[in-house]
Write an enzyme that holds these catalytic residues in place. Structure first.
Site, PDB file in Angstrom:
ATOM      1  N   HIS A 139       0.866  -1.131  -0.040  1.00 23.39           N
ATOM      2  CA  HIS A 139      -0.100  -0.070  -0.048  1.00 23.39           C
ATOM      3  C   HIS A 139       0.851   1.432  -0.047  1.00 23.39           C
ATOM      4  CE1 HIS A 139      -3.453   2.659   0.390  1.00 23.39           C
ATOM      5  NE2 HIS A 139      -4.006   2.144   1.279  1.00 23.39           N
TER       6      HIS A 139
ATOM      7  N   HIS B   2      -2.683   7.269  -1.213  1.00 22.11           N
ATOM      8  CA  HIS B   2      -3.710   7.447  -0.033  1.00 22.11           C
ATOM      9  C   HIS B   2      -3.266   8.361   1.089  1.00 22.11           C
ATOM     10  CE1 HIS B   2      -6.550   4.299  -2.016  1.00 22.11           C
ATOM     11  NE2 HIS B   2      -5.921   4.952  -2.749  1.00 22.11           N
TER      12      HIS B   2
ATOM     13  N   TYR C 216      -0.864   7.713   3.269  1.00 22.51           N
ATOM     14  CA  TYR C 216      -0.209   6.523   4.269  1.00 22.51           C
ATOM     15  C   TYR C 216       1.468   6.743   4.317  1.00 22.51           C
ATOM     16  CZ  TYR C 216      -5.190   5.370   5.069  1.00 22.51           C
ATOM     17  OH  TYR C 216      -6.368   5.206   5.188  1.00 22.51           O
TER      18      TYR C 216
END
Length: 366
Positions: free
Chosen positions: A169, A172, A174
């Site tokens: 990931h 977004h 993060y």
């Protein structure tokens, strides 16, 4: 349009899929104290039983003290959590499915829906939660090295448990994305820099750590976004040339597939071309890409958190792009979250049976 393009097989490295449909990673918070339950395993198995080609798990966190911002987000470390994930992948495989965990670290992004706080230290490249907003101290060299190692260890565990692929990931707003973004990365060492390419070093090191852990054959997916939860209007790469400078070191580090997150997949990434983010990423790198963003629904996902519902929407635009090979795979989020039979209904042309999405779907494991 006929949905044949969605149901072509796909192969890359050791990953062989029966179709182009991917279950998008979606945080569910149904893993008490970080341990996936039998209900979580059954939730994923239902998608495998209903023709989803590849399942990507909800974000599951690596072993750093503050890697998550919700106690019920699953861990991907520790004996109990890994035993829970072993049950998940065994159930998915028993149903004929393929799956990968999405390895995650939230960085300084807090959960506005919860007052729970992870133990310190909070990891953030420059101690900022958003541009100009100090939240904690910048990560030390030791913290950076440990975080990179934690991603590698999680990937090694994923391979050992029998997962088919791993996803990182990096989107977004993060941790990894906080390194990309000039607004949250003002470091002056080797993990900072004035250019997007320079600020990609942390992500590239994470990819290298994972490649070393899983070997040369296991596919690595990297999820990226231009937008941030802290600011939907942000674009990391303003031009195709800048996007190429961003993506190239990530591919050279060992990324196989780029998962290109947009809020609306049909929106062009740059003026003068109809290509979306996934289309441009494939054109610039030659790597397979996954498109995602409000596939199959009338409203985009942020509206769901405001309580808005969405109705099934035409797939014709998506199918035309897929037939032109603008991208290779299609990630579907809320439509599959609400209805585990979504892929099968599409394959069988049962479009009149597709369900609306309501916010209540977020509160249960359907």
């Amino acid at each position: 349009m006929a949905s044949d393009a969605l149901f072509r097989p796909f192969t890359h490295r050791s990953l062989t899929l029966k179709n182009r449909i991917v279950m998008a990673p979606m945080t569910r918070s149904f893993s008490p104290d970080g341990v996936p339950t039998p209900d979580v395993a059954a939730y994923y198995r239902r998608r495998a039983e209903n023709d989803v080609g590849l399942i990507l798990s909800e974000g599951t966190v690596v072993k750093r003290p503050s890697a998550k911002n919700d106690p019920n987000v699953p861990d991907f470390h520790g004996e109990q959590a890994l035993a829970g994930w072993k049950r998940v992948i065994d159930e998915v495989h028993a149903a004929g499915g393929k799956m990968g965990p999405q390895l995650w670290h939230v960085g300084s992004a807090r959960n506005p829906m919860s007052t729970w706080a992870a133990p310190p230290p909070v990891d953030a490249p420059s101690g900022l939660s958003s541009p100009g907003k100090k939240f904690t101290e910048p990560m030390t060299d030791e913290a950076i090295a440990d975080a990179i190692s934690a991603f590698g260890q999680a990937a090694a565990d994923a391979k050992r448990l029998g997962f088919d692929v791993v996803e990182i990931h990096g989107a977004h707003g993060y941790l990894i994305d906080q390194f990309f973004w000039a607004g949250t990365n003002v470091r002056t060492d080797a993990f900072g820099g004035a250019t997007l390419a320079e600020r990609s070093r942390f992500a590239a090191e994470v990819v290298k750590s994972i490649r070393a852990a899983v070997g040369k054959d296991m596919a690595i997916i990297l999820r990226l976004s231009q937008w941030k939860q802290q600011d939907f209007t942000v674009k990391l790469a303003q031009t195709p040339k800048e996007m190429e400078s961003w993506l190239t070191p990530l591919v050279e580090a060992g990324t196989d597939i780029l998962h290109c997150s947009q809020r609306r997949f049909w929106e062009p990434e740059f003026e003068g071309s109809e290509l979306n983010f996934a289309g441009w990423a494939k054109k610039l790198t030659g790597k397979p890409t996954i498109t995602v963003g409000s596939v199959g629904l009338s409203g985009e996902f942020t509206a769901a958190f405001r309580g808005e519902s969405s109705k099934p929407a035409s797939l014709d635009n998506l199918l035309r792009r897929l037939e032109r090979d603008e991208f290779d795979l299609v990630a579907v989020g809320r439509a599959i979250l609400a209805d585990p039979q979504w892929a099968r209904k599409v394959r069988e042309d049962r479009h009149d049976e597709l369900q609306d999405f309501h916010k209540e779907a977020l509160a249960r494991l359907a």
